[in-house]
Write a protein that holds these residues in place. Structure first.
Motif, PDB file in Angstrom:
ATOM      1  N   ARG A   2       0.845  -1.195   0.000  1.00 19.58           N
ATOM      2  CA  ARG A   2       0.000   0.000   0.000  1.00 19.58           C
ATOM      3  C   ARG A   2       0.880   1.244   0.000  1.00 19.58           C
ATOM      4  O   ARG A   2       1.757   1.400   0.840  1.00 19.58           O
ATOM      5  CB  ARG A   2      -0.905  -0.008   1.241  1.00 19.58           C
ATOM      6  N   LYS A  53      -0.011   5.262  -0.262  1.00 20.71           N
ATOM      7  CA  LYS A  53      -1.025   6.303  -0.370  1.00 20.71           C
ATOM      8  C   LYS A  53      -0.437   7.713  -0.430  1.00 20.71           C
ATOM      9  O   LYS A  53      -1.074   8.640  -0.907  1.00 20.71           O
ATOM     10  CB  LYS A  53      -2.006   6.201   0.810  1.00 20.71           C
ATOM     11  N   GLN A 105      -1.088  -0.150  -9.654  1.00 24.84           N
ATOM     12  CA  GLN A 105      -2.454  -0.578  -9.343  1.00 24.84           C
ATOM     13  C   GLN A 105      -2.813  -1.843 -10.112  1.00 24.84           C
ATOM     14  O   GLN A 105      -3.372  -2.797  -9.551  1.00 24.84           O
ATOM     15  CB  GLN A 105      -3.438   0.534  -9.683  1.00 24.84           C
ATOM     16  N   MET A 163      -1.112  -3.483  -6.420  1.00 20.27           N
ATOM     17  CA  MET A 163      -0.824  -2.597  -5.298  1.00 20.27           C
ATOM     18  C   MET A 163      -1.969  -1.618  -5.051  1.00 20.27           C
ATOM     19  O   MET A 163      -2.713  -1.257  -5.965  1.00 20.27           O
ATOM     20  CB  MET A 163       0.468  -1.799  -5.553  1.00 20.27           C
ATOM     21  N   ASP A 164      -2.097  -1.178  -3.803  1.00 18.30           N
ATOM     22  CA  ASP A 164      -3.033  -0.110  -3.447  1.00 18.30           C
ATOM     23  C   ASP A 164      -2.235   1.186  -3.507  1.00 18.30           C
ATOM     24  O   ASP A 164      -1.641   1.621  -2.531  1.00 18.30           O
ATOM     25  CB  ASP A 164      -3.577  -0.358  -2.039  1.00 18.30           C
ATOM     26  N   PHE A 165      -2.205   1.803  -4.695  1.00 16.47           N
ATOM     27  CA  PHE A 165      -1.287   2.903  -4.978  1.00 16.47           C
ATOM     28  C   PHE A 165      -2.072   4.150  -5.384  1.00 16.47           C
ATOM     29  O   PHE A 165      -2.889   4.113  -6.302  1.00 16.47           O
ATOM     30  CB  PHE A 165      -0.338   2.505  -6.110  1.00 16.47           C
ATOM     31  N   GLU A 218       5.375   7.671   2.095  1.00 13.59           N
ATOM     32  CA  GLU A 218       5.754   6.259   2.007  1.00 13.59           C
ATOM     33  C   GLU A 218       6.746   5.962   0.890  1.00 13.59           C
ATOM     34  O   GLU A 218       7.388   4.909   0.898  1.00 13.59           O
ATOM     35  CB  GLU A 218       4.494   5.411   1.810  1.00 13.59           C
ATOM     36  N   ASN A 230       7.168  -2.488  -5.179  1.00 11.80           N
ATOM     37  CA  ASN A 230       6.376  -3.345  -4.296  1.00 11.80           C
ATOM     38  C   ASN A 230       7.239  -4.036  -3.250  1.00 11.80           C
ATOM     39  O   ASN A 230       6.886  -4.110  -2.071  1.00 11.80           O
ATOM     40  CB  ASN A 230       5.613  -4.379  -5.115  1.00 11.80           C
TER      41      ASN A 230
END
Length: 359
Positions: A33, A35, A63, A67-69, A108, A175
């Motif tokens: 993740r 964000k 994405q 991934m939660d990007f 991040e 990742n």
């Protein structure tokens, strides 16, 4: 050879063929993740709009890969002069944290666009006293030491080219850096010898020495260890400065005595064993320790010193804790040559005719 498990919404095996496998239309096993991220450009010859478009496509690829990007950075792309890396990064980082405000989020990831000839931005740099920057250049040093930021560097030629293969490769790197897993060995259905039968931790260790003439620079020991089982595909790493040109790793295990706290046990092996237990819930019953960079004249000296340190690190965690240890010295400079049994069998050789690694 174990297959690789990748996710497509449901699990799918990516079976290697002649040492390769195709990741098209597959997703990472564990997409991480991201964000809150930033992008810096250190390349004057690339337009901001082009970099913005490149970052957006990279985010979309992340994405698509699982991934939660977030699609947009916390702040727009900014140009920083290569000779003002530290000042520029720290100022923009402060602005980003202010923009995040009461959300209490952290940055991040930092994406850095570097000129193709990037000098001290990424490569090793020498100062007046011939001391090297031990982390890859100014950008990595500021990110990892001063700001505690994970970074991914891209060259301008990648921005100009910007094809799916480049974006996919970058997404795989990102990742792993932010804690995800791209592929894992299918260890549950395809048994891996000496790994799947009992909780096993795999170590890798090496020592990097200063260049000749750097008489005051320390050597740097690095140790990595697997943090998942039975897949053994996720690793944590530690580094430690030690005596100049010392090949034996000094900080595998250490003991200090404090008047207030008493005896304090430490060292890289001990810390990585504790981390393995914390992440897997298992205590390693087998240790496989790969050691690189040892000359033949030092084999037994390194084996005796480092195996003893491993044993002591284990014993410091629990009385009578003595897991099986396999100590493997790895060398690149050897004269072993391998040949395929049947050169006409295309399933067992690669394009150059060499034996495939998956056979």
């Amino acid at each position: 050879m174990a297959s690789l498990v990748v996710s497509t919404g449901r699990e799918k095996d990516g079976l290697p063929r002649v040492g390769q496998w195709n990741m098209m239309n597959m997703k990472m096993v564990n997409g991480a993740r991201v964000k809150s991220w930033l992008c810096f450009s250190f390349a004057r010859n690339v337009q901001e709009s082009m970099i913005t478009g490149f970052c957006r496509e990279l985010a979309r690829m992340c994405q698509a890969s699982g991934m939660d990007f977030a699609l947009e950075p916390v702040l727009p792309v900014i140009y920083v002069r290569p000779d003002q890396v530290e000042r520029g990064l720290k100022a923009r980082f402060h602005d980003a944290m202010t923009a995040l405000g009461p959300q209490r989020k952290e940055i991040e990831l930092l994406i850095g666009i570097l000129p193709d000839n990037n000098g001290s931005l990424y490569g090793t740099r020498f100062g007046q006293n011939a001391h090297t920057v031990t982390i890859s250049g100014d950008l990595k040093r500021v990110c990892e030491i001063d700001l505690g930021l994970i970074s991914q560097c891209c060259l301008t030629k990648q921005v100009f080219k910007m094809n799916k293969q480049i974006l996919a490769n970058l997404s795989l790197k990102i990742n792993v850096k932010v804690g995800g897993r791209n592929t894992v060995a299918d260890a549950l259905t395809r048994r891996i010898p000496l790994v799947t039968d009992k909780p096993t931790i795999i170590f890798g260790a090496d020592v990097t020495h200063p260049h000749p003439g750097e008489d005051s620079s320390p050597s740097i020991a690095a140790v990595v260890a697997s943090q998942d089982w039975p897949e053994v595909t996720k690793y944590a790493g530690l580094v430690s400065a030690q005596t100049h040109r010392q090949e034996l790793i000094e900080d595998l295990y250490n003991v200090t005595h404090d008047p207030q706290r008493g005896t304090i046990h430490g060292g890289m092996v001990r810390e990585l064993l504790i981390s393995f237990k914390r992440t897997t819930g298992e205590k390693p019953e087998r240790i496989i320790f790969y050691r690189d960079g040892v000359s033949e004249g030092q084999f037994y000296q390194v084996l005796l010193h480092e195996l003893d340190a491993i044993r002591k690190a284990c014993a410091s965690l629990e009385a009578n804790y003595q897991p099986l240890v396999t100590f493997v010295v790895v060398q690149k400079r050897h004269h072993t040559r391998l040949f395929a049994h049947n050169h006409n069998d295309q399933s067992t050789v690669d394009k150059s005719g060499k034996p495939a690694t998956s056979t």
